[in-house]
Motif scaffolding. Structure first.
Motif, PDB file in Angstrom:
ATOM      1  N   LYS A 180       0.847  -1.201   0.000  1.00  0.00           N
ATOM      2  CA  LYS A 180       0.000   0.000   0.000  1.00  0.00           C
ATOM      3  C   LYS A 180       0.876   1.241   0.000  1.00  0.00           C
ATOM      4  O   LYS A 180       1.911   1.299   0.671  1.00  0.00           O
ATOM      5  N   THR A 181       0.465   2.239  -0.772  1.00  0.00           N
ATOM      6  CA  THR A 181       1.172   3.521  -0.778  1.00  0.00           C
ATOM      7  C   THR A 181       0.822   4.280   0.498  1.00  0.00           C
ATOM      8  O   THR A 181      -0.173   3.964   1.166  1.00  0.00           O
ATOM      9  N   PRO A 182       1.624   5.287   0.870  1.00  0.00           N
ATOM     10  CA  PRO A 182       1.286   6.088   2.057  1.00  0.00           C
ATOM     11  C   PRO A 182      -0.105   6.699   1.973  1.00  0.00           C
ATOM     12  O   PRO A 182      -0.809   6.789   2.990  1.00  0.00           O
ATOM     13  N   GLU A 183      -0.522   7.110   0.791  1.00  0.00           N
ATOM     14  CA  GLU A 183      -1.858   7.691   0.633  1.00  0.00           C
ATOM     15  C   GLU A 183      -2.943   6.647   0.890  1.00  0.00           C
ATOM     16  O   GLU A 183      -3.958   6.934   1.532  1.00  0.00           O
ATOM     17  N   GLN A 184      -2.719   5.428   0.385  1.00  0.00           N
ATOM     18  CA  GLN A 184      -3.683   4.359   0.611  1.00  0.00           C
ATOM     19  C   GLN A 184      -3.743   3.963   2.083  1.00  0.00           C
ATOM     20  O   GLN A 184      -4.830   3.706   2.621  1.00  0.00           O
ATOM     21  N   MET A 185      -2.607   3.935   2.753  1.00  0.00           N
ATOM     22  CA  MET A 185      -2.583   3.611   4.170  1.00  0.00           C
ATOM     23  C   MET A 185      -3.284   4.683   4.997  1.00  0.00           C
ATOM     24  O   MET A 185      -3.995   4.388   5.962  1.00  0.00           O
ATOM     25  N   GLU A 186      -3.099   5.933   4.607  1.00  0.00           N
ATOM     26  CA  GLU A 186      -3.777   7.021   5.317  1.00  0.00           C
ATOM     27  C   GLU A 186      -5.286   6.910   5.166  1.00  0.00           C
ATOM     28  O   GLU A 186      -6.041   7.174   6.105  1.00  0.00           O
ATOM     29  N   ARG A 187      -5.729   6.490   3.990  1.00  0.00           N
ATOM     30  CA  ARG A 187      -7.163   6.310   3.764  1.00  0.00           C
ATOM     31  C   ARG A 187      -7.717   5.167   4.635  1.00  0.00           C
ATOM     32  O   ARG A 187      -8.785   5.290   5.220  1.00  0.00           O
ATOM     33  N   ILE A 188      -6.955   4.070   4.733  1.00  0.00           N
ATOM     34  CA  ILE A 188      -7.376   2.941   5.567  1.00  0.00           C
ATOM     35  C   ILE A 188      -7.433   3.352   7.041  1.00  0.00           C
ATOM     36  O   ILE A 188      -8.381   3.008   7.770  1.00  0.00           O
ATOM     37  N   GLU A 189      -6.420   4.082   7.485  1.00  0.00           N
ATOM     38  CA  GLU A 189      -6.396   4.537   8.877  1.00  0.00           C
ATOM     39  C   GLU A 189      -7.556   5.487   9.169  1.00  0.00           C
ATOM     40  O   GLU A 189      -8.157   5.442  10.250  1.00  0.00           O
ATOM     41  N   LEU A 190      -7.882   6.349   8.200  1.00  0.00           N
ATOM     42  CA  LEU A 190      -9.006   7.258   8.375  1.00  0.00           C
ATOM     43  C   LEU A 190     -10.330   6.497   8.473  1.00  0.00           C
ATOM     44  O   LEU A 190     -11.201   6.837   9.280  1.00  0.00           O
ATOM     45  N   GLN A 191     -10.463   5.462   7.651  1.00  0.00           N
ATOM     46  CA  GLN A 191     -11.671   4.641   7.712  1.00  0.00           C
ATOM     47  C   GLN A 191     -11.808   3.968   9.072  1.00  0.00           C
ATOM     48  O   GLN A 191     -12.906   3.899   9.642  1.00  0.00           O
ATOM     49  N   GLU A 192     -10.690   3.477   9.598  1.00  0.00           N
ATOM     50  CA  GLU A 192     -10.740   2.819  10.914  1.00  0.00           C
ATOM     51  C   GLU A 192     -11.123   3.816  12.004  1.00  0.00           C
ATOM     52  O   GLU A 192     -11.950   3.509  12.870  1.00  0.00           O
ATOM     53  N   ILE A 193     -10.530   4.996  11.966  1.00  0.00           N
ATOM     54  CA  ILE A 193     -10.828   6.005  12.984  1.00  0.00           C
ATOM     55  C   ILE A 193     -12.303   6.402  12.939  1.00  0.00           C
ATOM     56  O   ILE A 193     -12.987   6.462  13.977  1.00  0.00           O
ATOM     57  N   LYS A 194     -12.812   6.654  11.754  1.00  0.00           N
ATOM     58  CA  LYS A 194     -14.205   7.088  11.630  1.00  0.00           C
ATOM     59  C   LYS A 194     -15.182   5.993  12.026  1.00  0.00           C
ATOM     60  O   LYS A 194     -16.186   6.252  12.701  1.00  0.00           O
ATOM     61  N   ASN A 195     -14.911   4.761  11.583  1.00  0.00           N
ATOM     62  CA  ASN A 195     -15.785   3.654  11.959  1.00  0.00           C
ATOM     63  C   ASN A 195     -15.718   3.389  13.464  1.00  0.00           C
ATOM     64  O   ASN A 195     -16.732   3.058  14.087  1.00  0.00           O
ATOM     65  N   GLY A 196     -14.531   3.554  14.047  1.00  0.00           N
ATOM     66  CA  GLY A 196     -14.398   3.379  15.486  1.00  0.00           C
ATOM     67  C   GLY A 196     -15.164   4.430  16.267  1.00  0.00           C
ATOM     68  O   GLY A 196     -15.835   4.130  17.266  1.00  0.00           O
ATOM     69  N   ARG A 197     -15.087   5.674  15.836  1.00  0.00           N
ATOM     70  CA  ARG A 197     -15.830   6.742  16.505  1.00  0.00           C
ATOM     71  C   ARG A 197     -17.338   6.508  16.398  1.00  0.00           C
ATOM     72  O   ARG A 197     -18.091   6.705  17.360  1.00  0.00           O
ATOM     73  N   LEU A 198     -17.775   6.099  15.206  1.00  0.00           N
ATOM     74  CA  LEU A 198     -19.198   5.813  15.013  1.00  0.00           C
ATOM     75  C   LEU A 198     -19.638   4.646  15.888  1.00  0.00           C
ATOM     76  O   LEU A 198     -20.724   4.671  16.477  1.00  0.00           O
ATOM     77  N   ALA A 199     -18.790   3.616  15.992  1.00  0.00           N
ATOM     78  CA  ALA A 199     -19.137   2.439  16.795  1.00  0.00           C
ATOM     79  C   ALA A 199     -19.233   2.787  18.278  1.00  0.00           C
ATOM     80  O   ALA A 199     -20.092   2.244  18.991  1.00  0.00           O
ATOM     81  N   MET A 200     -18.382   3.686  18.759  1.00  0.00           N
ATOM     82  CA  MET A 200     -18.454   4.084  20.167  1.00  0.00           C
ATOM     83  C   MET A 200     -19.787   4.767  20.465  1.00  0.00           C
ATOM     84  O   MET A 200     -20.403   4.543  21.517  1.00  0.00           O
ATOM     85  N   LEU A 201     -20.238   5.606  19.545  1.00  0.00           N
ATOM     86  CA  LEU A 201     -21.554   6.233  19.712  1.00  0.00           C
ATOM     87  C   LEU A 201     -22.670   5.199  19.580  1.00  0.00           C
ATOM     88  O   LEU A 201     -23.657   5.225  20.324  1.00  0.00           O
ATOM     89  N   ALA A 202     -22.494   4.259  18.631  1.00  0.00           N
ATOM     90  CA  ALA A 202     -23.536   3.267  18.359  1.00  0.00           C
ATOM     91  C   ALA A 202     -23.754   2.336  19.543  1.00  0.00           C
ATOM     92  O   ALA A 202     -24.894   2.097  19.954  1.00  0.00           O
ATOM     93  N   ILE A 203     -22.681   1.787  20.116  1.00  0.00           N
ATOM     94  CA  ILE A 203     -22.846   0.839  21.213  1.00  0.00           C
ATOM     95  C   ILE A 203     -23.430   1.535  22.439  1.00  0.00           C
ATOM     96  O   ILE A 203     -24.268   0.962  23.157  1.00  0.00           O
ATOM     97  N   GLY A 204     -23.038   2.770  22.658  1.00  0.00           N
ATOM     98  CA  GLY A 204     -23.631   3.524  23.768  1.00  0.00           C
ATOM     99  C   GLY A 204     -25.117   3.750  23.558  1.00  0.00           C
ATOM    100  O   GLY A 204     -25.927   3.613  24.481  1.00  0.00           O
ATOM    101  N   GLY A 205     -25.493   4.095  22.314  1.00  0.00           N
ATOM    102  CA  GLY A 205     -26.899   4.317  22.003  1.00  0.00           C
ATOM    103  C   GLY A 205     -27.729   3.053  22.110  1.00  0.00           C
ATOM    104  O   GLY A 205     -28.860   3.073  22.622  1.00  0.00           O
TER     105      GLY A 205
END
Length: 238
Positions: A200-225
């Motif tokens: 993976k290129t650095p740009e592709q890795m940054e995109r994967i990391e961003l997806q993980e961060i966003k999905n993780g933040r959403l999941a924290m709100l989701a499980i609490g809800g």
């Protein structure tokens, strides 16, 4: 924007006052030599006024631009946090100022791990309503599952989670020593059994990391809800 509007208002008032320096109508009364010496030429006055207003407006726009750059993108009425810059997923959101009082690497590690745990918890919370493991008692409300299985399985999760935390950090699990190694990157534990990060290129890795961060933040709100939904309504999620 309030500062910007105030700046434009001040400029408009100054522009109005500048009309006092505009050339007066021709008068039949002769001017004295003193007044002729005191008042500069009409063209010079008009040019000086325009130049002064131009400088004033330029400064207003510069001040406004600096002020807007210093404000948070996600919370526009708060200042932008300084220590979160450069991290994937940064949107200037730190209303309680945690990044000013704690190690930002430790905070990022905590966010990533909580996000990963929340993604697993969200999936498990939903699946528990439809799938029951052999030997387990089925309950529709996932909040009742810990009480049904008892304390032993729940303690196993805590113990194994603590063991993994200790092992992956080589015993350094506190904020003071977790990032003694400057090369240590928050959240990167060398766990990639499917090889998703290979070639993976650095740009592709940054995109994967961003997806993980966003999905993780959403999941924290989701499980609490979802947990609070079951508590408040007393019913299963679906």
């Amino acid at each position: 924007m309030v500062k910007f509007a105030a700046s434009l208002t001040a400029a408009a008032v100054l522009a109005g006052s500048a009309s006092a320096f505009a050339p007066a109508r021709a008068s039949s009364k002769p001017r004295s030599s003193l007044s002729a010496w005191w008042r500069p030429s009409e063209e010079r006055k008009c040019s000086a006024c325009h130049e002064w207003l131009h400088i004033l407006m330029s400064r207003c726009f510069i001040v406004e631009s600096v002020a807007m750059d210093a404000m948070s993108k996600s919370v526009p009425f708060l200042m932008e946090p300084k220590n979160t810059k450069g991290y994937v997923g940064d949107v200037g959101f730190d209303p309680l100022g945690f990044s000013d009082n704690f190690d930002i690497k430790w905070l990022r590690e905590a966010e990533i791990k909580h996000g990963r745990s929340a993604m697993l918890a969200t999936l498990g919370f939903v699946m528990q309503e439809y799938v029951t493991l052999p030997g387990m008692t089925h309950v529709d409300d996932a909040n009742l599952a810990p009480a049904v299985v008892g304390a032993s399985p729940m303690l196993q999760i805590v113990v194994w989670g603590g063991a993994m935390e200790w092992w992956t950090n080589k015993g350094k699990v506190t904020q003071m020593d977790m990032f003694e190694d400057p090369e240590r990157i928050p959240g990167k534990l060398g766990f990639d059994p499917l090889g998703l990060s290979k070639n993976k290129t650095p740009e592709q890795m940054e995109r994967i990391e961003l997806q993980e961060i966003k999905n993780g933040r959403l999941a924290m709100l989701a499980i609490g809800g979802m947990i609070h939904h079951n508590w408040v309504t007393g019913e299963a999620l679906f």
